[in-house]
Design an enzyme around this catalytic site. Sequence first.
Site, PDB file in Angstrom:
ATOM      1  N   GLY A  14       0.770  -1.234   0.000  1.00 47.68           N
ATOM      2  CA  GLY A  14       0.000   0.000   0.000  1.00 47.68           C
ATOM      3  C   GLY A  14       0.801   1.283   0.000  1.00 47.68           C
ATOM      4  O   GLY A  14       0.226   2.369   0.093  1.00 47.68           O
ATOM      5  N   ILE A  15       2.124   1.205  -0.133  1.00 48.86           N
ATOM      6  CA  ILE A  15       2.979   2.380   0.015  1.00 48.86           C
ATOM      7  C   ILE A  15       3.024   3.249  -1.241  1.00 48.86           C
ATOM      8  O   ILE A  15       3.450   4.402  -1.210  1.00 48.86           O
ATOM      9  CB  ILE A  15       4.404   1.949   0.419  1.00 48.86           C
ATOM     10  CG1 ILE A  15       5.210   3.118   0.997  1.00 48.86           C
ATOM     11  CG2 ILE A  15       5.143   1.313  -0.756  1.00 48.86           C
ATOM     12  CD1 ILE A  15       4.713   3.595   2.329  1.00 48.86           C
ATOM     13  N   GLY A  16       2.594   2.702  -2.401  1.00 51.79           N
ATOM     14  CA  GLY A  16       2.556   3.495  -3.629  1.00 51.79           C
ATOM     15  C   GLY A  16       3.535   3.058  -4.701  1.00 51.79           C
ATOM     16  O   GLY A  16       3.862   3.834  -5.608  1.00 51.79           O
ATOM     17  N   THR A  18       3.292   0.874  -7.263  1.00 61.57           N
ATOM     18  CA  THR A  18       2.770   0.832  -8.631  1.00 61.57           C
ATOM     19  C   THR A  18       2.508   2.235  -9.163  1.00 61.57           C
ATOM     20  O   THR A  18       2.807   2.536 -10.323  1.00 61.57           O
ATOM     21  CB  THR A  18       1.488  -0.008  -8.687  1.00 61.57           C
ATOM     22  OG1 THR A  18       1.767  -1.327  -8.199  1.00 61.57           O
ATOM     23  CG2 THR A  18       0.966  -0.105 -10.117  1.00 61.57           C
ATOM     24  N   ASP A  86       7.536  -2.457 -10.451  1.00 61.48           N
ATOM     25  CA  ASP A  86       6.996  -2.069  -9.142  1.00 61.48           C
ATOM     26  C   ASP A  86       7.289  -3.122  -8.073  1.00 61.48           C
ATOM     27  O   ASP A  86       6.615  -3.177  -7.049  1.00 61.48           O
ATOM     28  CB  ASP A  86       5.494  -1.773  -9.230  1.00 61.48           C
ATOM     29  CG  ASP A  86       4.636  -2.990  -9.530  1.00 61.48           C
ATOM     30  OD1 ASP A  86       5.201  -4.084  -9.771  1.00 61.48           O
ATOM     31  OD2 ASP A  86       3.393  -2.857  -9.514  1.00 61.48           O
ATOM     32  N   ARG A 140      -6.412   1.983   3.133  1.00 60.79           N
ATOM     33  CA  ARG A 140      -7.838   2.322   3.232  1.00 60.79           C
ATOM     34  C   ARG A 140      -8.293   3.099   1.999  1.00 60.79           C
ATOM     35  O   ARG A 140      -9.347   2.815   1.412  1.00 60.79           O
ATOM     36  CB  ARG A 140      -8.091   3.148   4.492  1.00 60.79           C
ATOM     37  CG  ARG A 140      -9.572   3.437   4.764  1.00 60.79           C
ATOM     38  CD  ARG A 140      -9.739   4.475   5.854  1.00 60.79           C
ATOM     39  NE  ARG A 140      -9.246   5.784   5.453  1.00 60.79           N
ATOM     40  CZ  ARG A 140      -9.912   6.618   4.640  1.00 60.79           C
ATOM     41  NH1 ARG A 140     -11.098   6.261   4.139  1.00 60.79           N
ATOM     42  NH2 ARG A 140      -9.405   7.789   4.328  1.00 60.79           N
ATOM     43  N   LYS A 141      -7.488   4.066   1.567  1.00 56.14           N
ATOM     44  CA  LYS A 141      -7.834   4.875   0.398  1.00 56.14           C
ATOM     45  C   LYS A 141      -7.847   4.042  -0.873  1.00 56.14           C
ATOM     46  O   LYS A 141      -8.675   4.255  -1.761  1.00 56.14           O
ATOM     47  CB  LYS A 141      -6.833   6.037   0.245  1.00 56.14           C
ATOM     48  CG  LYS A 141      -7.052   7.178   1.211  1.00 56.14           C
ATOM     49  CD  LYS A 141      -6.065   8.302   0.926  1.00 56.14           C
ATOM     50  CE  LYS A 141      -6.302   9.490   1.842  1.00 56.14           C
ATOM     51  NZ  LYS A 141      -5.338  10.588   1.579  1.00 56.14           N
ATOM     52  N   ARG A 142      -6.917   3.085  -0.972  1.00 55.51           N
ATOM     53  CA  ARG A 142      -6.856   2.248  -2.170  1.00 55.51           C
ATOM     54  C   ARG A 142      -8.110   1.406  -2.309  1.00 55.51           C
ATOM     55  O   ARG A 142      -8.566   1.156  -3.426  1.00 55.51           O
ATOM     56  CB  ARG A 142      -5.594   1.372  -2.133  1.00 55.51           C
ATOM     57  CG  ARG A 142      -5.433   0.506  -3.355  1.00 55.51           C
ATOM     58  CD  ARG A 142      -4.006   0.121  -3.608  1.00 55.51           C
ATOM     59  NE  ARG A 142      -3.469  -0.829  -2.651  1.00 55.51           N
ATOM     60  CZ  ARG A 142      -2.260  -1.354  -2.745  1.00 55.51           C
ATOM     61  NH1 ARG A 142      -1.465  -0.987  -3.733  1.00 55.51           N
ATOM     62  NH2 ARG A 142      -1.823  -2.222  -1.870  1.00 55.51           N
TER      63      ARG A 142
END
Length: 212
Positions: A14-16, A18, A86, A140-142
């Site tokens: 979830g860290i970004g 991609t 990624d 959560r946002k993803r």
Amino acid sequence: MAHVPFIAIEGPIGIGKTSLAEKLSAHFQFHLLKEIVEENPFLGKFYENIEEWSFQTEMFFLCNRFKQLEDIDKQYLRNGKSVVADYHISKNMIFAKRTLPEDKFDKYEKIYHILTADMPVPNMMIYLHASLDTILERIRKRGREMEQHIQASYLEQLAADYEDFMNQFEKLHPNIPVIRIDGDKVDFICYQQHLNQIMEQVSMNLKQLNCT
């Protein structure tokens, strides 16, 4: 001697990774290699019961990542075409050490080393890291349904495992530059200035590697 750029981006769930890989791919016109995640049929069960489904999950990831890298090497890197990924395949060992019981980990490790012995190695690593609160908020946002069941304690331990892994990676590969990005302070999704700073760091390292 010029090198064909091969950038790998790593960091916890979830860290970004991609999102950044997509932006680098578009900016530098590099081929984008994205890991197979949601296609893993065991992943949802794994997040609900790690002990029961860890071996199946890790083997699926290993075999698919091996095939991806094999194809990338043949179709792109050997033909002088640049790639940004990624993930780095050695992430498999981070997860396997944490989730597999000792007897299964021993089997897994042997298979891993056989498969990855002649895999292409990135000549630049980007390491995204952040506090647990930031990681939880981005997950959560993803909004991936299966990820909403991940325990915070698992994510916290995973982040610590990644930190240990990257420290070890830098010792083992002193000639491969590692760009560390603090996700608590840098948000390249919301702020173009933050993204520009990352692009500048990548450009500088590419020049030092004689990739451009």
